[in-house]
Design a protein around this motif. Structure first.
Motif, PDB file in Angstrom:
ATOM      1  N   THR A   6       0.844  -1.191   0.000  1.00 22.36           N
ATOM      2  CA  THR A   6       0.000   0.000   0.000  1.00 22.36           C
ATOM      3  C   THR A   6       0.881   1.244   0.000  1.00 22.36           C
ATOM      4  O   THR A   6       2.024   1.210   0.433  1.00 22.36           O
ATOM      5  N   PHE A  64      -7.671   2.567   0.320  1.00 17.21           N
ATOM      6  CA  PHE A  64      -7.792   1.415   1.212  1.00 17.21           C
ATOM      7  C   PHE A  64      -8.606   1.716   2.468  1.00 17.21           C
ATOM      8  O   PHE A  64      -8.910   0.800   3.228  1.00 17.21           O
ATOM      9  N   HIS A  67     -13.394   0.015   2.607  1.00 14.52           N
ATOM     10  CA  HIS A  67     -13.190  -1.442   2.632  1.00 14.52           C
ATOM     11  C   HIS A  67     -13.875  -2.146   1.478  1.00 14.52           C
ATOM     12  O   HIS A  67     -13.366  -3.154   0.968  1.00 14.52           O
ATOM     13  N   ILE A  82       1.888  -8.668   3.052  1.00 16.00           N
ATOM     14  CA  ILE A  82       1.428  -7.290   2.889  1.00 16.00           C
ATOM     15  C   ILE A  82       2.456  -6.358   3.517  1.00 16.00           C
ATOM     16  O   ILE A  82       2.899  -6.587   4.644  1.00 16.00           O
ATOM     17  N   HIS A  84       2.268  -2.567   4.437  1.00 15.79           N
ATOM     18  CA  HIS A  84       1.284  -1.479   4.517  1.00 15.79           C
ATOM     19  C   HIS A  84       2.004  -0.170   4.861  1.00 15.79           C
ATOM     20  O   HIS A  84       2.270   0.118   6.022  1.00 15.79           O
ATOM     21  N   HIS A 109      -6.034   1.291   8.428  1.00 13.92           N
ATOM     22  CA  HIS A 109      -5.213   0.235   9.044  1.00 13.92           C
ATOM     23  C   HIS A 109      -6.082  -0.960   9.442  1.00 13.92           C
ATOM     24  O   HIS A 109      -5.678  -2.118   9.257  1.00 13.92           O
ATOM     25  N   LEU A 112      -6.743  -3.095   6.404  1.00 18.62           N
ATOM     26  CA  LEU A 112      -5.618  -3.949   5.994  1.00 18.62           C
ATOM     27  C   LEU A 112      -5.468  -5.140   6.934  1.00 18.62           C
ATOM     28  O   LEU A 112      -5.139  -6.252   6.503  1.00 18.62           O
ATOM     29  N   LEU A 124       2.160  -9.279   7.962  1.00 15.45           N
ATOM     30  CA  LEU A 124       1.764  -7.910   7.667  1.00 15.45           C
ATOM     31  C   LEU A 124       2.799  -6.979   8.283  1.00 15.45           C
ATOM     32  O   LEU A 124       2.920  -6.888   9.510  1.00 15.45           O
ATOM     33  N   TYR A 126       3.918  -3.079   8.705  1.00 12.30           N
ATOM     34  CA  TYR A 126       3.221  -1.792   8.585  1.00 12.30           C
ATOM     35  C   TYR A 126       4.091  -0.655   9.109  1.00 12.30           C
ATOM     36  O   TYR A 126       4.976  -0.844   9.948  1.00 12.30           O
TER      37      TYR A 126
END
Length: 332
Positions: A6, A64, A67, A82, A84, A109, A112, A124, A126
């Motif tokens: 992202t 993002f 949703h 992912i 993010h 957030h 995601l 994930l 981030y």
């Protein structure tokens, strides 16, 4: 491996996509391409990724924080991990448009994390921020420090992201890694940050504003060092001890500082920019701005110990590289 990134049109997102693609991976990049700063730069980053990696970079323009739009855009896409990095950035702008931060940084957030839960993602990663440390007086900032007193809404949203991630990692055993970035700069950087602002104004002969009368220090971190840390985290999900059912307690969630482990005086930083530009700055000394902090300084011992992270680029090398890119980009 295919990774969802992202904020792919953003500064750090662009460089992370490029690094993942350079080593042979595939990337699905998403970004809303909003107008927080000139979208032309964002479009140019995406065009560069598409030019260099035709066929393995798949870009989708989507917000993002919506949703339903996010799920629709990714309904037919497969990805395992992912990264993010998308968010509403900026400390000072959070005083002007707080709703943008709640929508992007909190609702986004959550979306995601729900996406990772629904897809069974193996990791994930981030973006958090050094802003969570607020006016912490103990230097350098350690990930073990209490961060209960943010001094900007932006910082509060990033601290909230860390708390939500800890909860999701605990409840759903989703491996997550949060990265507290320290003042990132380099080629393709953001126009709202000091390196770009100072370089543009010095070259144009315009005055620059020096806040807190220059009594400030920042842990300036070159983009290549940031990307090295992000990729190392991407490749190394935190271990899961099995949760409460297996007699364990720790959630598979880690937090790291990613910085240069050097806190530079603002006036020295300006002198390095001046030298790279070949011109002296015209300075306007200003008071401290609301929501800002005087010092940042990253203790990187945790990520150094766990993943061997070691930044290599001081500002004396990184700033000339940025100024060279800045000149070339604006000469197009």
């Amino acid at each position: 491996m295919t990774t969802l990134v992202t904020g792919a049109a953003g500064f750090i997102g662009y460089h992370v996509c490029r690094a993942l693609l350079a080593r042979g991976g595939s990337v699905i990049g998403i970004d809303s391409v909003n107008d927080y700063y000139d979208p032309t730069l964002k479009h140019d980053r995406i065009a560069e990724l598409e030019r260099l990696n035709s066929g393995r970079f798949n870009f989708k323009r989507v917000d993002f924080s919506d949703h339903e739009a996010l799920e629709a855009a990714l309904a037919t896409e497969d990805f395992d991990r992912i990264v993010h990095l998308g968010a509403q950035p900026g400390v000072r702008y959070s005083l002007q448009n707080p709703r943008a931060y709640i929508q992007s940084n909190l609702v986004g957030h959550l979306n995601l994390m729900e996406l990772a839960r629904g897809r069974g993602s193996s990791h994930l990663v981030y973006a958090s921020s050094s802003s969570v440390y607020g006016n912490n007086e103990a230097l350098p900032f350690r990930v073990e420090d209490r961060v209960d007193h943010p001094v900007s809404l932006y910082a509060a949203t990033k601290k909230s992201d860390e708390l939500m991630s800890e909860t999701y990692a605990h409840l759903y055993r989703i491996p997550m890694t949060g990265l507290r970035f320290f003042t990132v700069y380099g080629p393709w950087g953001r126009p709202d940050m000091a390196p770009w602002i100072f370089t543009r104004k010095i070259l144009a002969g315009e005055p620059i504003q020096v806040f807190n009368h220059g009594d400030m220090r920042r842990d300036f971190t070159y983009i290549d060092d940031i990307v090295a840390g992000v990729i190392a985290c991407h490749d190394n999900p935190p271990p899961d001890d099995g949760g409460e059912k297996a007699g364990g307690s720790r959630a598979p969630h880690r937090l790291y500082n990613i910085g240069n482990h050097r806190s530079e005086e603002l006036l020295r930083f300006i002198s390095v920019v001046e030298e790279a530009c070949g011109k002296k700055a015209i300075t306007e000394m200003m008071p401290m701005q609301p929501g800002d902090v005087r010092d940042t300084y990253a203790d990187i011992s945790a990520i150094e110990r766990d993943l061997g992270y070691a930044p290599t680029t001081p500002i004396d090398i990184g700033i000339p590289r940025f100024v060279e890119w800045f000149r070339e980009y604006h000469a197009r």
